[in-house]
Structure formats: structure tokens, C-alpha cells
Design a protein around this motif. Structure first.
Motif, PDB file in Angstrom:
ATOM      1  N   LYS A 167       0.823  -1.202   0.000  1.00 36.84           N
ATOM      2  CA  LYS A 167       0.000   0.000   0.000  1.00 36.84           C
ATOM      3  C   LYS A 167       0.861   1.257   0.000  1.00 36.84           C
ATOM      4  O   LYS A 167       2.081   1.206   0.167  1.00 36.84           O
ATOM      5  CB  LYS A 167      -0.925  -0.003   1.233  1.00 36.84           C
ATOM      6  CG  LYS A 167      -1.849  -1.208   1.316  1.00 36.84           C
ATOM      7  CD  LYS A 167      -2.625  -1.205   2.620  1.00 36.84           C
ATOM      8  CE  LYS A 167      -3.486  -2.461   2.768  1.00 36.84           C
ATOM      9  NZ  LYS A 167      -4.188  -2.497   4.082  1.00 36.84           N
ATOM     10  N   GLU A 168       0.190   2.393  -0.174  1.00 37.02           N
ATOM     11  CA  GLU A 168       0.878   3.680  -0.134  1.00 37.02           C
ATOM     12  C   GLU A 168       1.366   3.949   1.285  1.00 37.02           C
ATOM     13  O   GLU A 168       0.604   3.861   2.248  1.00 37.02           O
ATOM     14  CB  GLU A 168      -0.084   4.791  -0.565  1.00 37.02           C
ATOM     15  CG  GLU A 168       0.542   6.168  -0.672  1.00 37.02           C
ATOM     16  CD  GLU A 168       1.428   6.306  -1.890  1.00 37.02           C
ATOM     17  OE1 GLU A 168       2.245   7.238  -1.892  1.00 37.02           O
ATOM     18  OE2 GLU A 168       1.303   5.481  -2.823  1.00 37.02           O
ATOM     19  N   PRO A 169       2.647   4.288   1.461  1.00 35.61           N
ATOM     20  CA  PRO A 169       3.133   4.555   2.821  1.00 35.61           C
ATOM     21  C   PRO A 169       2.624   5.890   3.357  1.00 35.61           C
ATOM     22  O   PRO A 169       2.301   6.805   2.599  1.00 35.61           O
ATOM     23  CB  PRO A 169       4.648   4.575   2.650  1.00 35.61           C
ATOM     24  CG  PRO A 169       4.880   4.938   1.218  1.00 35.61           C
ATOM     25  CD  PRO A 169       3.720   4.352   0.461  1.00 35.61           C
ATOM     26  N   ALA A 170       2.575   5.975   4.675  1.00 33.53           N
ATOM     27  CA  ALA A 170       2.219   7.240   5.324  1.00 33.53           C
ATOM     28  C   ALA A 170       3.404   8.191   5.303  1.00 33.53           C
ATOM     29  O   ALA A 170       3.247   9.402   5.126  1.00 33.53           O
ATOM     30  CB  ALA A 170       1.764   6.984   6.761  1.00 33.53           C
ATOM     31  N   TYR A 171       4.599   7.637   5.508  1.00 32.26           N
ATOM     32  CA  TYR A 171       5.832   8.418   5.480  1.00 32.26           C
ATOM     33  C   TYR A 171       6.875   7.647   4.691  1.00 32.26           C
ATOM     34  O   TYR A 171       6.889   6.419   4.704  1.00 32.26           O
ATOM     35  CB  TYR A 171       6.429   8.618   6.884  1.00 32.26           C
ATOM     36  CG  TYR A 171       5.581   9.316   7.901  1.00 32.26           C
ATOM     37  CD1 TYR A 171       4.876  10.475   7.594  1.00 32.26           C
ATOM     38  CD2 TYR A 171       5.519   8.839   9.216  1.00 32.26           C
ATOM     39  CE1 TYR A 171       4.123  11.123   8.558  1.00 32.26           C
ATOM     40  CE2 TYR A 171       4.771   9.487  10.182  1.00 32.26           C
ATOM     41  CZ  TYR A 171       4.067  10.628   9.845  1.00 32.26           C
ATOM     42  OH  TYR A 171       3.326  11.269  10.801  1.00 32.26           O
TER      43      TYR A 171
END
Length: 411
Positions: A167-171
Motif C-alpha cells: 500500500k501507499e506509505p504514510a511516510y
């Protein structure tokens, strides 16, 4: 069973994570910490080491230091530098150093598990070092530095990690030391439940690093339990901020030793004494490290040696069999007269991250002999903790270090 739970993390505003994230508070001395915050007003060291906000006449442990830490944290929250997630989540935190990745679960772990030895330790703590973090956590009502936990590899947990990392990372950012830091949010309730149940099947977790932070969190928890009129076992102060890593991804680096004199011996006599226990050969090794258990590299005067422990002195005991114990029990103590390396000022310790170069540099400054060690293994750490024993001082060096300020647990 090991009890962990998700939490509502206080996290940096997107785009500020690389500026806020800081190495652990105890990596720096006061002068170094002041230099960091002078160059970066958003560094989490402003909070973790709030004495940097005062001149040196103010004691590091003065009560006003902890009040200042709380003020800065609250101000940064008001300014929007931090925000609290609106639901309890787990998080993944991956670090990549020199091409090697380690991925841990950011969670809160049970104080009662720590006190009941479900979360196992391998080091003693010092009361004077605990007091600082007790005051910091208690005054700020926040756990700011995660405890580095390890657990035996689990394929069910590993599968959730793999899916999450798609998934898309938060940071995602690279810190000044070249380490890449990436985090993801695990907010799916089914996955949260699966993770919690998977850890509940584990008999133990292990403190890899952060014994003082863990002991301090436990003592703050006990203080707050005593103050509470009604005990709430789910209260946040009954849990401490952790990042739990599978053992298969962890690497312990060597923790090396230098000694500033030969205890009145000349080099020839010193060599004769250690030859009783070790096979000693003269062999230049440049920047290499010992390549197997029981092997130690030694710098003495202008020469380099390889020491191999003789079979008669090997041990299956989880403590006596450690390479650091072999060195202590057969050279440092009986030959060099260093009976207590924790208090003896003739010995110094050099983390493996600095390499053999640092040992060679110290030989030109203040060392008469230096020892490059084979690293303690994670399995040796587990064995010591499972036996309820404690490792000698400075047995393990973990890299990379977990950053503070990326995940904060408010209690």
C-alpha cells in the motif's frame, strides 16, 4: 500469552516527519543535543532533551526541564506539527540501512507482561537513569521513545506485513545518516484483530534495546494505578510504546573493547598469559571482523593478532559461552585486572558501527590493547533471557536506531 494493542498515535504532520524524527535521547551528550536543536528547531530532541532550551547552569534533570518538554510538545500540537489519529491503529515501521531492511510493528505492549516476564529482559537497569525518563513520561503524559522488542518469526504476521507494504506509505524519507525510513498504517479491523491474536499465541517477547525506557514506563504505570480510584486495565498508561521486530530481520553488531593499559605487564608477558587460553597468531586483518564464534581480533602495540579460544575453555552455558564473557573471564578480568567493566575507567566500549578504524584510531590516542569481537547472536540473546539471566555490560549493539518523534503514545 503476549498482550499488545493498537493505539491512536500522535504523529508528525505529513511533510514534517524528516525534520521531526530524531535519534534516541541517549545517543547524544548535552553539547551534541544543543547543536542538533540549534540547527533544526523542529527536531524531536527539543522535547526529548528539553535541557537544550536552557543554558548549562540549569541541571539536565531540573524539574523545569520536564515542564519545558511538555510545553514544547503542546505548542507543536497547537501549531499543527503533530496530530492524533482518530482511531486506534497498528503501524509498520521499516528501516533500510546498507541495503538491509528490518520491518517492525508499532504497537503498545502490556506493562503487566513486562512485570510478569512475558516480555523478557537481558540487562539490568540503573535507578538513576530510570528517574529521568520516569519524570519525562509522567510530566508530558506521553511515551516518546519506542522500546525495541523482538519476537520469534511468525508467518501469519509476516503475511500481513507483506500485504501492508504493497500500500501507499504514510511516510517515506531518508535521514541524514543515509537510512531510509518508511511507515504504513494498519487500520483494517480484521487485520488488527489477526495481529492481536497472533501475538496472543506467543509465550514471550524480548527487549532488544530500551531497558531503561521500559522500566520507566512500568513505574509510571504503577504510579498512575495507585492514584486511580478505579483500576482500568485497558487504560493507556498500562501499555508502553513499542516496535516489535521478527528475529529473522534483526542484526546485532559487535560491541568492541579498548583498554588503556596492560595492568603493569609488558607486551611479551601479556601475550604469554593469554596463550594459556587462546591460540594466538599474528595476522594483519585490515578492516575485517572475526568471522566465527570464539574468534577475537586484537590490536597490541603495532601488531595485529587473531585469538581462537581453545576447546577446553568453551562453554555451553548461555552466559559463559558468550564471546564477550570469554574475553571478560579469560583476559579482561584475570590478566588485565578489570573485574567490573561497568565501573572501571581503564576500559572503554566501541560500537561496531564505528568499525575497526575507530579501534585503530584509539590505539594512537589512549589505548594499549583493543579487541574486535564476534557479534552476539539474536538466538543467544533469547537463550539468556529465557534462562532468566543477564548479559554482561555492552554485549549487543543494534543498528539502525529507532527514531523518536514518528509515533508518540499519549497516556
Amino acid at each position: 500469552m503476549a498482550l499488545i494493542k493498537p493505539f491512536k498515535a500522535l504523529r508528525p504532520k505529513k511533510g514534517l516527519e524528516d525534520k521531526i524524527a530524531a535519534l534516541p535521547y541517549d545517543v547524544y551528550n548535552r553539547k551534541e543535543a544543543k547543536e542538533v536543536v540549534a540547527n533544526n528547531p523542529l527536531s524531536f530532541l527539543n522535547i526529548d532533551r528539553a535541557e537544550t532550551q536552557f543554558d548549562d547552569s540549569v541541571d539536565t534533570y531540573d524539574p523545569i526541564v520536564y515542564i519545558k518538554a511538555k510545553e514544547i510538545l503542546e505548542r507543536m500540537k497547537e501549531e499543527g506539527s503533530f496530530a492524533t489519529d482518530n482511531k486506534a491503529n497498528y503501524y509498520l515501521y521499516e528501516q533500510v540501512m546498507d541495503g538491509r531492511a528490518q520491518t517492525g510493528l508499532v504497537c503498545t505492549a502490556s506493562v503487566l507482561d513486562y512485570m510478569n516476564n512475558v516480555i523478557k529482559k537481558h540487562e539490568n537497569t540503573r535507578a538513576d537513569k530510570e528517574v529521568d525518563r520516569i519524570n519525562h513520561v509522567n510530566v508530558t503524559s506521553a511515551q516518546t521513545g519506542p522500546i525495541f522488542l523482538a519476537f520469534r518469526n511468525d508467518e501469519n504476521i509476516a503475511e500481513i506485513f507483506r500485504r501492508t507494504k504493497e500500500k501507499e506509505p504514510a511516510y517515506s524519507f531518508i535521514s541524514d545518516d543515509g537510512i531510509k525510513h518508511t511507515s504504513w498504517i494498519i487500520d483494517d479491523e480484521n487485520e488488527i484483530e489477526c495481529i492481536t491474536k497472533a501475538f496472543a499465541q506467543k509465550d514471550a517477547m524480548y527487549i532488544a534495546d530500551g531497558h531503561h525506557r521500559c522500566a520507566s514506563a512500568a513505574k509510571v504505570s504503577m504510579m498512575r494505578r495507585e492514584e486511580a480510584k478505579v483500576i482500568d486495565e485497558s487504560a493507556e498508561y498500562n501499555f508502553f510504546l513499542s516496535v516489535a521486530f521478527p528475529d529473522s530481520e534483526l542484526m546485532i553488531m559487535d560491541y568492541n573493547r579498548i583498554v588503556k593499559d596492560l595492568n603493569g605487564l609488558d607486551e611479551e608477558t601479556f601475550l604469554d598469559k593469554i596463550k594459556e587460553v587462546f591460540e594466538v597468531s599474528k595476522k594483519p586483518y585490515d578492516e575485517a571482523k572475526p568471522n566465527h564464534k570464539g574468534q577475537i581480533f586484537m590490536l597490541l602495540k603495532d601488531e595485529e593478532y587473531v585469538l581462537e579460544i581453545k576447546d577446553a575453555y568453551k562453554s555451553e552455558d548461555p552466559i559463559k559461552g558468550l564471546d564477550v564473557s570469554i574475553l571478560q573471564d579469560n583476559i579482561l578480568g584475570p590478566v588485565l585486572g578489570i573485574d567490573d567493566p561497568k565501573t572501571n575507567n581503564r576500559i572503554d566500549f566501541v560500537g561496531g558501527i564505528r568499525g575497526v578504524k575507530e579501534l585503530k584510531r584509539r590505539m594512537t590516542i589512549d589505548a594499549k590493547v583493543a579487541f574486535s569481537m564476534y557479534p552476539t547472536s539474536i538466538e543467544e540473546l533469547f537463550n539468556v533471557a529465557d534462562a532468566g539471566l543477564l548479559m554482561p555490560p555492552k554485549s549487543t549493539w543494534f543498528e539502525p536506531k529507532l527514531r523518536s518523534g514518528l509515533f508518540i503514545h499519549e497516556i
